[in-house]
Design an enzyme around this catalytic site. Structure first.
Site, PDB file in Angstrom:
ATOM      1  N   ASP A   9       0.886  -0.972  -0.158  1.00 27.70           N
ATOM      2  CA  ASP A   9      -0.176  -0.133  -0.149  1.00 27.70           C
ATOM      3  C   ASP A   9       0.881   1.285   0.136  1.00 27.70           C
ATOM      4  O   ASP A   9       1.561   1.262   0.390  1.00 27.70           O
ATOM      5  CB  ASP A   9      -1.138  -0.507   1.299  1.00 27.70           C
ATOM      6  N   ASP A  11       0.071   4.828   0.847  1.00 26.39           N
ATOM      7  CA  ASP A  11      -0.951   6.087   1.583  1.00 26.39           C
ATOM      8  C   ASP A  11      -0.666   5.681   3.212  1.00 26.39           C
ATOM      9  O   ASP A  11      -1.788   4.681   3.330  1.00 26.39           O
ATOM     10  CB  ASP A  11      -1.960   7.272   1.183  1.00 26.39           C
ATOM     11  N   HIS A  95     -11.250   5.060  -8.174  1.00 24.23           N
ATOM     12  CA  HIS A  95     -12.622   4.634  -8.044  1.00 24.23           C
ATOM     13  C   HIS A  95     -13.048   5.576  -6.335  1.00 24.23           C
ATOM     14  O   HIS A  95     -12.040   5.024  -5.724  1.00 24.23           O
ATOM     15  CB  HIS A  95     -12.988   3.511  -8.190  1.00 24.23           C
ATOM     16  N   CYS A 101     -16.918  -0.136  -8.345  1.00 22.65           N
ATOM     17  CA  CYS A 101     -16.075  -0.314  -9.618  1.00 22.65           C
ATOM     18  C   CYS A 101     -15.567  -2.072  -9.607  1.00 22.65           C
ATOM     19  O   CYS A 101     -14.900  -2.188  -7.802  1.00 22.65           O
ATOM     20  CB  CYS A 101     -14.514   0.309  -9.533  1.00 22.65           C
ATOM     21  N   ASP A 130      -1.632  -0.900   5.640  1.00 24.63           N
ATOM     22  CA  ASP A 130      -2.020  -0.285   7.151  1.00 24.63           C
ATOM     23  C   ASP A 130      -3.294  -0.344   7.402  1.00 24.63           C
ATOM     24  O   ASP A 130      -4.124  -0.074   8.759  1.00 24.63           O
ATOM     25  CB  ASP A 130      -1.652   1.327   7.023  1.00 24.63           C
TER      26      ASP A 130
END
Length: 355
Positions: A9, A11, A95, A101, A130
């Site tokens: 991941d 952010d 999205h 989606c 996270d």
């Protein structure tokens, strides 16, 4: 050989996630998570390939213009690249949850090709993130998940966990002559339990574990009413196989070992964990047995072990007492093995790139 992947991941995991709006849309919002770059380099050296996968809510809309995203993101990628961190791919879902989606984590649309290729080592690949959705993505992919947290599972902890596995193997070998169960823990010492039915052989196997600095448990039921041939031979085969499995991909091991212990006996041992089985053995004994172990089976044991472990092994001993000569061989092998299996780095000790 299948490939290990880390699906990471962005952010909140690679870089900090602003608590105000959860968008890194200005340069002053870009901040790397502590220790992320050195640990990613360490993981790359350990054979992992990196894939970034991130949900960016409303990317390309008025609430999150593409240009606002591109500046900080491109700078982040430039910094990673300048330090040697290489991502095979960057996968982005732009999205909103309301869009429903197919590509938003934890759905697997973005990673379908990795699941279809059958070239991914699922047992040793991970999603790192996270949020609970990252762990759900891992479950949907059928791989492991690590929930990143600065306090409880930060980057140094992740790097240690993924590069310092407990080198363990369990081998069961059953034939008409023997039933053998072998377990080895290369990174644990003490507590070995050995029962082959041949007392002196048990003592010698314990010398390997003690001087090799690892733990093993061996249980054998063999046709000792005939002789000790099958018991000793098959134990060597099973132990060699277990050691080979426990060594894994052999990254970081010293590979070579050499000892020349001098006591009443002079024993020489040289070892190369080469993947090429070979034994050079020179030892002479006065008697056919030491305790309840046939001396002719000692060479057979080391030949069997070197064959299934895939090592080149040279053993030689001189002395006056048969007991001491036998013991010197097993002690020397244990000390040599201790050197060769020791982990000192992350690279594979071969110019060929394979062992």
């Amino acid at each position: 050989m299948s490939q290990k992947y880390l699906f990471i991941d962005r952010d909140g995991t690679l870089i900090s996630e602003p608590p105000s709006d959860f968008q890194v849309d200005r340069f002053d919002k870009l901040a790397f998570e502590p220790g992320v770059i050195p640990q990613l380099l360490k993981l790359q050296k350990a054979g992992y390939k990196l894939v970034m996968i991130t949900n960016q809510d409303g990317l390309g809309t008025q609430s999150f213009p593409q240009a606002d995203f591109d500046g900080p993101h491109n700078l982040m990628m430039q910094i990673f690249t300048s330090q040697g961190v290489q991502f095979d791919e960057v996968l982005i879902c732009p999205h909103l949850p309301a869009d429903e989606c197919d590509c938003r984590k934890p759905k697997v649309k973005l990673v379908e090709r990795y699941l279809a290729e059958q070239a991914m080592d699922r047992a040793n690949s991970y999603v790192i993130g996270d949020r609970a959705t990252d762990i759900q993505l891992a479950e949907n992919m059928g791989i492991n998940g690590l929930r990143y947290d600065r306090e409880t599972l930060n980057w140094p902890m992740i790097g240690e966990q993924l590069t310092r596995r407990d080198r363990y193997a369990h081998v069961v070998r059953n034939t008409k002559e023997t039933q053998i169960d072998v377990q080895v823990w290369l990174d644990r010492e003490g507590g070995s339990k050995i029962n082959t039915g041949v007392g002196f052989f048990d003592h010698m196997l314990d010398q390997i574990a003690t001087h090799g600095g690892f733990r093993m448990e061996i249980n054998v039921k063999g046709d000792l009413y005939i002789d000790d041939h099958h018991t000793v031979e098959d134990t060597g085969l099973a132990l060699g196989e277990a050691l080979k499995i426990a060594l894994g991909d052999k990254r970081g091991i010293c590979r070579f070992g050499f000892v020349l212990p001098m006591d009443e006996c002079l024993a020489r041992c040289a070892l190369d964990i080469s993947g090429r089985p070979h034994l050079e053995y020179k030892a002479e004994f006065t008697y056919q047995r030491v305790g309840d172990l046939s001396t002719e089976m000692i060479e057979h044991f080391f030949r069997s072990l070197s064959y299934t472990m895939g090592v080149t092994l040279h053993l030689k001993t001189k002395g006056k007492n048969d007991h001491h000569r036998v013991e010197s061989l097993f002690k020397a092998f244990g000390r040599t093995l201790r050197q060769a299996i020791r982990v000192e780095g992350d690279t594979l000790p071969s110019s060929k790139g394979v062992l």
